[in-house]
Design an enzyme around this catalytic site. Structure first.
Site, mmCIF file in Angstrom:
data_model
loop_
_atom_site.group_PDB
_atom_site.id
_atom_site.type_symbol
_atom_site.label_atom_id
_atom_site.label_comp_id
_atom_site.label_asym_id
_atom_site.label_seq_id
_atom_site.Cartn_x
_atom_site.Cartn_y
_atom_site.Cartn_z
ATOM 1 N N ASP A 82 0.784 -1.241 0.000
ATOM 2 C CA ASP A 82 0.000 0.000 0.000
ATOM 3 C C ASP A 82 0.816 1.291 0.000
ATOM 4 O O ASP A 82 0.482 2.236 0.731
ATOM 5 C CB ASP A 82 -0.968 0.005 1.189
ATOM 6 C CG ASP A 82 -1.982 -1.106 1.143
ATOM 7 O OD1 ASP A 82 -1.916 -1.933 0.222
ATOM 8 O OD2 ASP A 82 -2.825 -1.171 2.050
ATOM 9 N N ASP B 196 -4.834 -0.788 -1.584
ATOM 10 C CA ASP B 196 -6.227 -0.599 -1.209
ATOM 11 C C ASP B 196 -6.941 -0.049 -2.440
ATOM 12 O O ASP B 196 -6.408 0.858 -3.119
ATOM 13 C CB ASP B 196 -6.343 0.408 -0.059
ATOM 14 C CG ASP B 196 -6.516 -0.250 1.291
ATOM 15 O OD1 ASP B 196 -6.434 -1.484 1.375
ATOM 16 O OD2 ASP B 196 -6.735 0.479 2.278
ATOM 17 N N HIS C 113 -10.773 0.775 -2.876
ATOM 18 C CA HIS C 113 -12.115 0.719 -2.308
ATOM 19 C C HIS C 113 -13.182 1.319 -3.228
ATOM 20 O O HIS C 113 -12.913 2.294 -3.942
ATOM 21 C CB HIS C 113 -12.159 1.507 -0.992
ATOM 22 C CG HIS C 113 -11.266 0.967 0.080
ATOM 23 N ND1 HIS C 113 -11.278 -0.346 0.469
ATOM 24 C CD2 HIS C 113 -10.351 1.584 0.868
ATOM 25 C CE1 HIS C 113 -10.404 -0.521 1.452
ATOM 26 N NE2 HIS C 113 -9.825 0.633 1.705
ATOM 27 N N HIS D 222 -17.568 2.146 0.736
ATOM 28 C CA HIS D 222 -16.945 1.113 1.562
ATOM 29 C C HIS D 222 -17.315 1.274 3.034
ATOM 30 O O HIS D 222 -17.415 2.388 3.551
ATOM 31 C CB HIS D 222 -15.428 1.148 1.398
ATOM 32 C CG HIS D 222 -14.755 -0.068 1.930
ATOM 33 N ND1 HIS D 222 -14.149 -0.115 3.169
ATOM 34 C CD2 HIS D 222 -14.632 -1.322 1.412
ATOM 35 C CE1 HIS D 222 -13.656 -1.325 3.373
ATOM 36 N NE2 HIS D 222 -13.935 -2.074 2.321
ATOM 37 N N SER E 78 -15.711 0.868 5.716
ATOM 38 C CA SER E 78 -14.728 1.441 6.637
ATOM 39 C C SER E 78 -14.682 2.959 6.602
ATOM 40 O O SER E 78 -13.990 3.578 7.411
ATOM 41 C CB SER E 78 -13.332 0.904 6.320
ATOM 42 O OG SER E 78 -12.811 1.485 5.138
ATOM 43 N N HIS F 299 -10.574 6.985 1.554
ATOM 44 C CA HIS F 299 -9.205 6.863 1.069
ATOM 45 C C HIS F 299 -9.115 5.766 0.008
ATOM 46 O O HIS F 299 -9.894 4.816 0.011
ATOM 47 C CB HIS F 299 -8.237 6.554 2.222
ATOM 48 C CG HIS F 299 -8.495 5.236 2.886
ATOM 49 N ND1 HIS F 299 -9.475 5.066 3.850
ATOM 50 C CD2 HIS F 299 -7.921 4.007 2.716
ATOM 51 C CE1 HIS F 299 -9.482 3.811 4.252
ATOM 52 N NE2 HIS F 299 -8.568 3.145 3.573
ATOM 53 N N LYS G 241 -6.988 -4.806 -3.252
ATOM 54 C CA LYS G 241 -7.737 -5.385 -2.136
ATOM 55 C C LYS G 241 -8.741 -4.377 -1.595
ATOM 56 O O LYS G 241 -8.713 -3.207 -1.943
ATOM 57 C CB LYS G 241 -6.778 -5.822 -1.025
ATOM 58 C CG LYS G 241 -5.961 -4.706 -0.397
ATOM 59 C CD LYS G 241 -4.916 -5.276 0.549
ATOM 60 C CE LYS G 241 -4.027 -4.199 1.163
ATOM 61 N NZ LYS G 241 -4.730 -3.315 2.096
ATOM 62 N N GLU H 186 -14.054 -5.081 5.855
ATOM 63 C CA GLU H 186 -12.702 -4.520 5.919
ATOM 64 C C GLU H 186 -11.722 -5.581 5.445
ATOM 65 O O GLU H 186 -11.954 -6.778 5.609
ATOM 66 C CB GLU H 186 -12.391 -4.101 7.360
ATOM 67 C CG GLU H 186 -11.051 -3.416 7.548
ATOM 68 C CD GLU H 186 -10.890 -2.154 6.735
ATOM 69 O OE1 GLU H 186 -10.541 -2.277 5.535
ATOM 70 O OE2 GLU H 186 -11.086 -1.061 7.294
ATOM 71 N N ALA I 215 0.380 0.341 6.410
ATOM 72 C CA ALA I 215 0.996 0.874 7.629
ATOM 73 C C ALA I 215 1.382 -0.300 8.515
ATOM 74 O O ALA I 215 0.729 -1.356 8.507
ATOM 75 C CB ALA I 215 0.037 1.784 8.370
ATOM 76 N N CYS J 214 -2.177 -2.753 7.710
ATOM 77 C CA CYS J 214 -2.111 -3.654 6.556
ATOM 78 C C CYS J 214 -0.823 -4.466 6.506
ATOM 79 O O CYS J 214 -0.841 -5.624 6.082
ATOM 80 C CB CYS J 214 -2.303 -2.853 5.275
ATOM 81 S SG CYS J 214 -3.978 -2.157 5.157
#
Length: 230
Positions: free
Chosen positions: A11, A51, A53, A57, A59, A96, A121, A128, A165, A169
């Site tokens: 990521d 990521d 999304h 999403h 999250s 994000h 992903k 999530e 991070a 992830c």
């Protein structure tokens, strides 16, 4: 002893990096020179994750009603959409890495020409998915990437993980790599955390699972003489 290492770069995207990322991790861009150096080494597979999304999403704090929709603070309970008895708690975040936006792009400093595969992903709006392998649900798993088959098909024995991070992830990708049977190494110098104070707890999980945190010099020493297999 058979040793076929892979590198997973987690990521390294615009939205996770200063100065303009929606969910910027402090120092996120600082690790790129080291990651690019690692990409020059003879890993048997080099994989980037993203990521990616949808805008709705689960999250995203913006998709929930107040008062329980404060980014970074609010926590919600998600039910497995295929089994309501299985639940997971997750933190809410700013919007994000929305697919098709600049924030979802890998940062331009990253040498993307070196990657064999790019894994997207977090595309199922209902769950999530910190791990690059799968969402956390088990009975059954809802969303699963192609990462495990890619690594197994390449005959990979050891997985080296860097990126963002460290406490989300990277952590969950490392845990799942170990669960899939790979010797798992996190190059600590090439990660950054959302909350650096959480790292001792992260490392405790690693120790319990047999995941090793190593420095850049150790990583280079282990990989530099590996013969690359096409």
């Amino acid at each position: 002893m058979l040793f076929k290492p892979a590198l997973i770069v987690v990521d390294l995207q615009e939205d996770f990096c200063p100065p303009d990322g929606a969910l910027a991790v402090q120092g996120g861009r600082d690790i790129v020179p080291l990651v690019n150096d690692l990409l020059t080494l003879p890993f048997h597979a080099k994989v980037a994750t993203k990521d990616y999304h949808p805008p709705d999403h689960i999250s995203f704090a913006s998709n929930h009603e107040p008062p329980n929709n404060v980014p970074f603070i609010s926590v919600i309970t998600i039910k497995n959409p295929l089994n309501a008895e299985e639940v997971e708690e997750t933190r809410l975040w700013p919007d994000h890495c929305v697919r098709g936006t600049k924030g979802a792009e890998l940062i331009p400093e990253l040498d993307t020409s070196k990657f064999d595969h790019i894994i997207e992903k977090g595309q199922d709006k209902r769950v999530e998915m910190y791990s690059a392998f799968a969402d956390p649900f088990l009975s059954p798993t809802v969303s699963r990437s192609e990462l495990a088959p890619i690594l197994h098909d390449a005959g990979v024995t050891d997985v080296y993980i860097v990126g963002l991070a460290a406490d989300y992830c990277v952590k969950y990708t490392a845990v799942d790599a170990r669960k899939h049977g790979f010797n798992t190494w996190v190059v600590g110098d090439a990660t950054r955390a959302v909350d650096p104070s959480s790292l001792p707890e992260v490392y405790k999980v690693y120790e319990e699972m047999g995941i090793r945190v190593i420095g850049k010099d150790d990583a280079f020493q282990r990989i530099k003489d590996v013969d690359r297999v096409a």
